[in-house]
Design an enzyme around this catalytic site. Structure first.
Site, short mmCIF file in Angstrom:
data_model
loop_
_atom_site.label_atom_id
_atom_site.label_comp_id
_atom_site.label_asym_id
_atom_site.label_seq_id
_atom_site.Cartn_x
_atom_site.Cartn_y
_atom_site.Cartn_z
NE ARG A 48 64.34 47.84 50.71
CZ ARG A 48 64.33 46.85 49.84
NH1 ARG A 48 63.27 46.62 49.11
NH2 ARG A 48 65.40 46.10 49.67
CD GLU B 122 58.82 49.26 44.43
OE1 GLU B 122 59.53 48.31 44.01
OE2 GLU B 122 59.28 50.16 45.15
CG HIS C 70 62.91 49.56 43.62
ND1 HIS C 70 62.14 48.88 44.53
CD2 HIS C 70 64.17 49.58 44.16
CE1 HIS C 70 62.88 48.52 45.57
NE2 HIS C 70 64.11 48.93 45.36
#
Length: 334
Positions: free
Chosen positions: A251, A280, A299
């Protein structure tokens, strides 16, 4: 008795996977409705009071009319959705944590929320190892030079080559389902593995300062909580040996990315590999886009066909338990 189920899949955990898994797990008649969410073509974000969800409140409210069970990955279970969906009793989130669900509001409304722990553990562990090797052996950078028609022999000079995994120490911050798999893979490479996880009784467990001081490679696998926010900052990176490598496929909140860029720019870190970020998509002008010796992926560490199939199977199993009146296996609501 027929149960009405909304399959609110997306372009990764597809509706056909959810529906096939439920048909396999649930005996009897199931009346399916379908709603396809735009993720990952359209990034997730904050919707109402929940995080990491597709912005489809209106469409979801309409699709949930008369529906008792919803299986999804990215649909936002907000208070507004709950208030408009009196028939809903079970909301299954096919991901490792139900961050897109308001658990308190769901509990007050009598809606059980389940999730799919461990669905992407194998994929994320494999991606972590790939990122670690890519950063250490500078694979993306050397490939880009070759693709541009440039052959750089100076990459072979002593100061430009990276260390081997065999015989060196790798520190894992977090030792859950993913961290354990990464440890097993690293042991196959002949690496020495240290672990820091205050919630797990792990072999070779040490405090975070000792792990950082002794590890030439550090990989983050902790959950994002108020306690772990900013866990690795400038002081922690400075404590790592010069020439070390840092990987984060967990994370973005765990790491100070300005401190990361500083350490890459100064050469204190030989390299780094990131799959997650503080914002993001990464905004234009971010220092991350120009930081040296940084490998990045958008991601997708948990992205594999098996992850999507496992996710569907895990939530389908809880739908089957609900239909049979059995306790749910992965319930998140009180």
């Amino acid at each position: 008795m027929t149960i009405r189920v909304l399959a609110a899949g997306d372009h990764f955990v597809q509706n056909r996977l959810l529906i096939d898994a439920i048909r396999h797990a649930v005996p009897g008649e199931v009346d399916f409705r379908e709603l396809t969410l735009p993720w990952p073509v359209v990034p997730f974000g904050r919707v109402g009071e929940v995080d990491e969800a597709s912005d489809v409140e209106e469409e979801l409210i309409e699709a949930l009319r008369g529906v008792e069970v919803c299986v999804t990955q990215m649909a936002p279970l907000t208070k507004r959705v709950l208030d408009a969906s009196p028939d809903l009793r079970l909301f299954c989130v096919s991901r490792g944590g139900p961050v897109n669900a308001n658990l308190e509001a769901a509990a007050r409304a009598g809606v059980a929320v389940t999730f799919a722990p461990g669905r992407n553990a194998v994929a994320t562990a494999e991606h972590t190892l790939a990122m670690l090797l890519a950063a250490t052996r500078r694979i993306p950078r050397t490939h880009a030079d070759l693709a541009a028609g440039v052959w750089r022999g100076d990459y072979y000079t002593y100061d430009n080559v990276g260390p081997e995994l065999e015989g060196n120490t790798v520190g894992l911050v977090g030792y859950g389902a993913i961290g354990r798999r990464v440890a097993r893979m690293l042991e196959g490479f002949g690496a020495n593995v240290l672990v820091h996880d205050p919630y797990v009784d792990a072999p070779n467990s040490v405090g975070l300062p000792e792990l950082l001081e002794r590890s030439l490679f550090v990989s983050l696998h902790a959950r994002a909580t108020p306690e772990t926010a900013g866990l690795i900052g400038a002081a922690q990176i400075a404590a790592m040996p010069r020439g070390s490598v840092l990987v984060n496929c967990a994370r973005g909140a765990l790491l100070d990315y300005d401190a990361l860029c500083d350490a890459l720019g100064s050469g204190h870190l030989f390299g780094a590999a990131m799959d997650v970020f503080p914002e993001e998509p990464i905004p234009q002008g971010s220092r991350l886009l120009t930081a040296p010796n940084l490998v990045m992926t958008p991601h997708l560490a948990g992205a594999s066909k098996e992850t999507a199939m496992k996710a569907a199977a895990i939530v389908a199993a809880d739908v089957a338990r609900y239909v049979r009146g059995e306790p749910l296996a992965h319930v998140a609501t009180p």
